[in-house]
Design a protein around this motif. Sequence first.
Motif, PDB file in Angstrom:
ATOM      1  N   PHE A   1     117.551  -9.328  48.621  1.00 53.85           N
ATOM      2  CA  PHE A   1     118.307  -8.371  49.434  1.00 53.85           C
ATOM      3  C   PHE A   1     117.591  -7.037  49.660  1.00 53.85           C
ATOM      4  O   PHE A   1     118.092  -6.188  50.397  1.00 53.85           O
ATOM      5  N   GLY A   2     116.423  -6.872  49.046  1.00 51.74           N
ATOM      6  CA  GLY A   2     115.703  -5.614  49.202  1.00 51.74           C
ATOM      7  C   GLY A   2     115.268  -5.332  50.626  1.00 51.74           C
ATOM      8  O   GLY A   2     115.370  -4.196  51.109  1.00 51.74           O
ATOM      9  N   GLY A   3     114.780  -6.357  51.318  1.00 49.53           N
ATOM     10  CA  GLY A   3     114.333  -6.167  52.696  1.00 49.53           C
ATOM     11  C   GLY A   3     115.462  -5.733  53.616  1.00 49.53           C
ATOM     12  O   GLY A   3     115.298  -4.838  54.457  1.00 49.53           O
ATOM     13  N   GLY A   4     116.629  -6.361  53.451  1.00 44.40           N
ATOM     14  CA  GLY A   4     117.787  -5.990  54.270  1.00 44.40           C
ATOM     15  C   GLY A   4     118.250  -4.568  53.998  1.00 44.40           C
ATOM     16  O   GLY A   4     118.646  -3.844  54.918  1.00 44.40           O
ATOM     17  N   ALA A   5     118.186  -4.144  52.726  1.00 44.99           N
ATOM     18  CA  ALA A   5     118.604  -2.783  52.375  1.00 44.99           C
ATOM     19  C   ALA A   5     117.672  -1.751  53.000  1.00 44.99           C
ATOM     20  O   ALA A   5     118.120  -0.739  53.559  1.00 44.99           O
ATOM     21  N   ILE A   6     116.343  -2.002  52.924  1.00 44.43           N
ATOM     22  CA  ILE A   6     115.377  -1.080  53.519  1.00 44.43           C
ATOM     23  C   ILE A   6     115.556  -1.020  55.035  1.00 44.43           C
ATOM     24  O   ILE A   6     115.520   0.050  55.647  1.00 44.43           O
TER      25      ILE A   6
ATOM     26  N   GLY B   1     110.071  -6.633  53.099  1.00 42.75           N
ATOM     27  CA  GLY B   1     110.585  -5.584  52.216  1.00 42.75           C
ATOM     28  C   GLY B   1     110.949  -6.073  50.827  1.00 42.75           C
ATOM     29  O   GLY B   1     110.616  -5.448  49.817  1.00 42.75           O
ATOM     30  N   GLY B   2     111.634  -7.221  50.759  1.00 44.36           N
ATOM     31  CA  GLY B   2     112.019  -7.771  49.462  1.00 44.36           C
ATOM     32  C   GLY B   2     110.812  -8.130  48.623  1.00 44.36           C
ATOM     33  O   GLY B   2     110.784  -7.891  47.406  1.00 44.36           O
ATOM     34  N   GLY B   3     109.804  -8.706  49.273  1.00 45.19           N
ATOM     35  CA  GLY B   3     108.579  -9.060  48.562  1.00 45.19           C
ATOM     36  C   GLY B   3     107.840  -7.834  48.053  1.00 45.19           C
ATOM     37  O   GLY B   3     107.246  -7.854  46.962  1.00 45.19           O
ATOM     38  N   ILE B   4     107.864  -6.746  48.827  1.00 44.06           N
ATOM     39  CA  ILE B   4     107.210  -5.507  48.403  1.00 44.06           C
ATOM     40  C   ILE B   4     107.877  -4.953  47.148  1.00 44.06           C
ATOM     41  O   ILE B   4     107.216  -4.611  46.163  1.00 44.06           O
ATOM     42  N   VAL B   5     109.214  -4.888  47.187  1.00 40.63           N
ATOM     43  CA  VAL B   5     109.954  -4.383  46.025  1.00 40.63           C
ATOM     44  C   VAL B   5     109.712  -5.271  44.814  1.00 40.63           C
ATOM     45  O   VAL B   5     109.515  -4.784  43.694  1.00 40.63           O
ATOM     46  N   ARG B   6     109.714  -6.585  45.018  1.00 35.80           N
ATOM     47  CA  ARG B   6     109.455  -7.540  43.924  1.00 35.80           C
ATOM     48  C   ARG B   6     108.097  -7.289  43.281  1.00 35.80           C
ATOM     49  O   ARG B   6     107.987  -7.181  42.054  1.00 35.80           O
ATOM     50  N   ASP B   7     107.068  -7.175  44.109  1.00 37.16           N
ATOM     51  CA  ASP B   7     105.718  -7.002  43.571  1.00 37.16           C
ATOM     52  C   ASP B   7     105.554  -5.664  42.860  1.00 37.16           C
ATOM     53  O   ASP B   7     104.870  -5.565  41.838  1.00 37.16           O
TER      54      ASP B   7
ATOM     55  N   LEU C   1     101.609  -8.127  48.768  1.00 32.87           N
ATOM     56  CA  LEU C   1     100.808  -8.910  49.708  1.00 32.87           C
ATOM     57  C   LEU C   1     100.650  -8.204  51.048  1.00 32.87           C
ATOM     58  O   LEU C   1      99.591  -8.260  51.667  1.00 32.87           O
ATOM     59  N   VAL C   2     101.717  -7.531  51.488  1.00 28.20           N
ATOM     60  CA  VAL C   2     101.691  -6.914  52.809  1.00 28.20           C
ATOM     61  C   VAL C   2     100.681  -5.772  52.881  1.00 28.20           C
ATOM     62  O   VAL C   2     100.233  -5.395  53.968  1.00 28.20           O
ATOM     63  N   LEU C   3     100.281  -5.203  51.723  1.00 28.96           N
ATOM     64  CA  LEU C   3      99.338  -4.097  51.705  1.00 28.96           C
ATOM     65  C   LEU C   3      97.894  -4.560  51.520  1.00 28.96           C
ATOM     66  O   LEU C   3      96.973  -3.747  51.550  1.00 28.96           O
ATOM     67  N   LYS C   4      97.697  -5.856  51.321  1.00 29.14           N
ATOM     68  CA  LYS C   4      96.349  -6.394  51.214  1.00 29.14           C
ATOM     69  C   LYS C   4      95.825  -6.695  52.612  1.00 29.14           C
ATOM     70  O   LYS C   4      96.531  -6.562  53.621  1.00 29.14           O
ATOM     71  N   ASN C   5      94.572  -7.144  52.671  1.00 31.16           N
ATOM     72  CA  ASN C   5      94.003  -7.479  53.980  1.00 31.16           C
ATOM     73  C   ASN C   5      94.368  -8.891  54.409  1.00 31.16           C
ATOM     74  O   ASN C   5      93.874  -9.401  55.396  1.00 31.16           O
ATOM     75  N   GLU C   6      95.255  -9.532  53.650  1.00 28.13           N
ATOM     76  CA  GLU C   6      95.715 -10.879  53.983  1.00 28.13           C
ATOM     77  C   GLU C   6      96.661 -10.822  55.180  1.00 28.13           C
ATOM     78  O   GLU C   6      97.437  -9.873  55.331  1.00 28.13           O
ATOM     79  N   VAL C   7      96.604 -11.858  56.052  1.00 26.24           N
ATOM     80  CA  VAL C   7      97.521 -11.920  57.197  1.00 26.24           C
ATOM     81  C   VAL C   7      98.898 -12.287  56.677  1.00 26.24           C
ATOM     82  O   VAL C   7      99.125 -13.423  56.259  1.00 26.24           O
TER      83      VAL C   7
END
Length: 205
Positions: free
Chosen positions: A41-46, A129-135, A143-149
Amino acid sequence: MAWEVLSIIGTIAFAVSGAIVAMEEEYDLFGVYLLGIVTAFGGGAIRNLLIGVPVSALWEQEMMFQIALFAITAVFLFPLKLLKHWNRWGKFFDAIGLSAFAIQGALFAVHLGLPISATVVAAVLTGSGGGIVRDVLAGRKPLVLKNEVYAVWAAIAGLVIGFDLATDDISLYILFVLMTVLRVVSYLYNWRLPFRSLLETEKAD
């Protein structure tokens, strides 16, 4: 119909992802549930914060919370021998959650009559967003801040929906499958975005 289906798929995928990461970091039972819920639910909250929707709207999704809690419980009780294969399937669940929530976020923005720029932002934030908060909570580099697509696929989904190229349920399901496949292919073949490293410069000096 597509909205509800994608919400359920994304909730389960990210709840499982968060629970697994918590177990990898050896969190206790409370930590497993907390990280699973935050990831789901983190992505939805952001997204709600940035597009002006009260965050309290999340508490109206009682069924989604129940689904997330059930998914987390199932993962926690899953045989450990099978969970060892998570390294193979973990990114697949993450790809599913990214795709489902990116589309859901874009649809949410379109429903509110927001411009296409907001639709793209809503897709990216809801999908990643949820993945960012998790990491971050797990002490990992998102992952979203790496150079990975990664978040690029969410942005593309936002553009497709923002330009009304996918409006009916069938086209939305096709977009979901296509996004998931592209994300899986991008990490299998190690696709990268351009980046510059200052480490090499420092070593040369």
